[in-house]
Design a protein around this motif. Structure first.
Motif, PDB file in Angstrom:
ATOM      1  N   ARG A  40      -1.238  -4.458  10.141  1.00 20.82           N
ATOM      2  CA  ARG A  40      -1.098  -3.071   9.362  1.00 20.82           C
ATOM      3  C   ARG A  40      -0.069  -2.379  10.064  1.00 20.82           C
ATOM      4  O   ARG A  40       0.000  -2.477  11.357  1.00 20.82           O
ATOM      5  CB  ARG A  40      -2.526  -2.539   9.302  1.00 20.82           C
ATOM      6  N   ARG A  41       0.450  -1.542   9.115  1.00 18.40           N
ATOM      7  CA  ARG A  41       1.395  -0.433   9.944  1.00 18.40           C
ATOM      8  C   ARG A  41       1.400   0.643   8.969  1.00 18.40           C
ATOM      9  O   ARG A  41       0.964   0.720   7.665  1.00 18.40           O
ATOM     10  CB  ARG A  41       2.868  -1.078   9.748  1.00 18.40           C
ATOM     11  N   GLU A  42       1.474   1.854   9.590  1.00 21.89           N
ATOM     12  CA  GLU A  42       1.578   3.076   8.896  1.00 21.89           C
ATOM     13  C   GLU A  42       2.926   3.441   8.217  1.00 21.89           C
ATOM     14  O   GLU A  42       3.884   2.716   8.617  1.00 21.89           O
ATOM     15  CB  GLU A  42       1.344   4.326   9.854  1.00 21.89           C
ATOM     16  N   TYR A  69       4.236  -3.589  12.770  1.00 22.05           N
ATOM     17  CA  TYR A  69       2.876  -4.144  12.300  1.00 22.05           C
ATOM     18  C   TYR A  69       2.025  -4.525  13.527  1.00 22.05           C
ATOM     19  O   TYR A  69       2.542  -5.055  14.606  1.00 22.05           O
ATOM     20  CB  TYR A  69       2.877  -5.440  11.561  1.00 22.05           C
ATOM     21  N   ASP A  85     -10.466  -3.369   4.723  1.00 26.61           N
ATOM     22  CA  ASP A  85     -10.256  -2.626   5.866  1.00 26.61           C
ATOM     23  C   ASP A  85     -10.862  -1.287   5.915  1.00 26.61           C
ATOM     24  O   ASP A  85     -10.398  -0.390   5.370  1.00 26.61           O
ATOM     25  CB  ASP A  85      -8.657  -2.400   6.046  1.00 26.61           C
ATOM     26  N   ALA A  92      -9.281   2.157   7.942  1.00 23.86           N
ATOM     27  CA  ALA A  92      -8.119   2.701   7.424  1.00 23.86           C
ATOM     28  C   ALA A  92      -8.814   4.200   7.044  1.00 23.86           C
ATOM     29  O   ALA A  92      -9.543   4.511   6.449  1.00 23.86           O
ATOM     30  CB  ALA A  92      -7.644   2.339   5.956  1.00 23.86           C
ATOM     31  N   TYR A 138      -0.789   3.248   4.291  1.00 29.69           N
ATOM     32  CA  TYR A 138      -0.360   1.787   5.035  1.00 29.69           C
ATOM     33  C   TYR A 138       0.375   0.809   4.424  1.00 29.69           C
ATOM     34  O   TYR A 138       0.398   0.886   3.061  1.00 29.69           O
ATOM     35  CB  TYR A 138      -1.701   1.421   5.456  1.00 29.69           C
ATOM     36  N   CYS A 139       0.772  -0.167   5.132  1.00 33.05           N
ATOM     37  CA  CYS A 139       1.375  -1.504   4.561  1.00 33.05           C
ATOM     38  C   CYS A 139       0.708  -2.595   5.439  1.00 33.05           C
ATOM     39  O   CYS A 139       0.404  -2.540   6.488  1.00 33.05           O
ATOM     40  CB  CYS A 139       2.732  -1.495   4.814  1.00 33.05           C
ATOM     41  N   TYR A 140       0.490  -3.594   4.599  1.00 32.86           N
ATOM     42  CA  TYR A 140      -0.242  -4.874   5.265  1.00 32.86           C
ATOM     43  C   TYR A 140       0.445  -6.100   5.016  1.00 32.86           C
ATOM     44  O   TYR A 140       1.263  -6.308   4.070  1.00 32.86           O
ATOM     45  CB  TYR A 140      -1.737  -4.910   4.331  1.00 32.86           C
ATOM     46  N   SER A 160       4.938  -8.094   2.421  1.00 30.66           N
ATOM     47  CA  SER A 160       3.984  -6.924   2.721  1.00 30.66           C
ATOM     48  C   SER A 160       3.615  -6.295   1.341  1.00 30.66           C
ATOM     49  O   SER A 160       4.303  -6.475   0.223  1.00 30.66           O
ATOM     50  CB  SER A 160       4.891  -5.926   3.457  1.00 30.66           C
ATOM     51  N   CYS A 190       1.994  -2.366   0.114  1.00 30.68           N
ATOM     52  CA  CYS A 190       1.925  -1.052   0.764  1.00 30.68           C
ATOM     53  C   CYS A 190       1.096  -0.157  -0.352  1.00 30.68           C
ATOM     54  O   CYS A 190       1.855   0.589  -1.360  1.00 30.68           O
ATOM     55  CB  CYS A 190       3.188  -0.340   1.079  1.00 30.68           C
TER      56      CYS A 190
END
Length: 223
Positions: free
Chosen positions: A107-109, A115, A128, A131, A138-140, A157, A159
């Protein structure tokens, strides 16, 4: 007799010759061609012998030996990955090989490009619950290991759009949402959907705007 003949033909067609040992005296064979991890394969040994003074040949057939293949080929990544915000958590869905054993979630914001691995689990869909769905977007991406220990490539990805609303008073509603990321061609337009339990959904074209304000008092209170 006809049914038996068809059954025998189907049985013969189900076997594939992978090696002819003649004229070699080696009695060991290694099958390493396009094996799929976790698949059961069966083998039989046929020995053919010509006998002097007799026409044709004699065939000796062993009992079948079966085993599960171990492969080092990386499996295909998770496909059709989607993410929705449900009950104060993000729910990730996708399609993966039936041989997947453990899934890794990264995950990343939306404000970062890095990530980070946040959890491991053994099944899809994935929740998740860490979160902050009310304050961050977020992106996954997902990867997995199969029963042979091979790791898939990271998925594309996803988002999910974070939608929030502000209600200063009964006659004004302000909506804000995060941009959708992941499409090479970008977003054509956003649509805001309004619905109730009793009415069909209404769609409003937002263009490429990331916010919208409604200044109309509802005739009746509704969600």
């Amino acid at each position: 007799m006809m049914v038996l003949g068809i059954a025998l033909m189907a049985l013969c067609l189900s076997w594939l010759l992978i090696c002819n040992l003649l004229p070699s005296s080696d009695t060991m064979v290694v099958d390493s061609g396009n094996l799929i991890c976790g698949t059961n394969y069966c083998y039989q040994l046929y020995i053919k012998k010509n006998i002097a003074g007799y026409p044709g040949e004699m065939i000796y057939q062993s009992s079948p030996v079966c085993g599960q293949a171990i492969s080092d080929l990386p499996p295909d990544p998770v496909s059709f990955l989607s993410a929705t915000i449900e009950y104060q958590a993000v729910k990730l869905r996708g399609q993966a090989s039936g041989l997947a054993k453990t899934f890794e979630v990264f995950r990343r914001e939306s404000s970062s490009e890095i990530y980070q691995k946040i959890l491991e689990t053994n099944a899809l869909p994935i929740i998740d619950s860490t979160a902050d769905v009310n304050g961050r977007a977020y992106c996954y991406r997902i990867a997995f290991r199969d029963i042979c220990g091979n790791r898939s490539r990271l998925s594309d990805s996803i988002c999910p759009v974070w939608l929030r609303a502000e209600l200063p008073d009964e006659s004004e509603k302000r909506f804000f949402w995060t941009p959708f990321e992941g499409w090479k061609g970008g977003v054509e337009r956003y649509e805001l959907q309004r619905f109730t339990a009793a009415d069909p959904p209404e769609f409003t074209d937002m263009g490429l705007s990331l916010n919208h304000t409604i200044r109309v008092r509802d005739k009746v209170r509704q969600k």
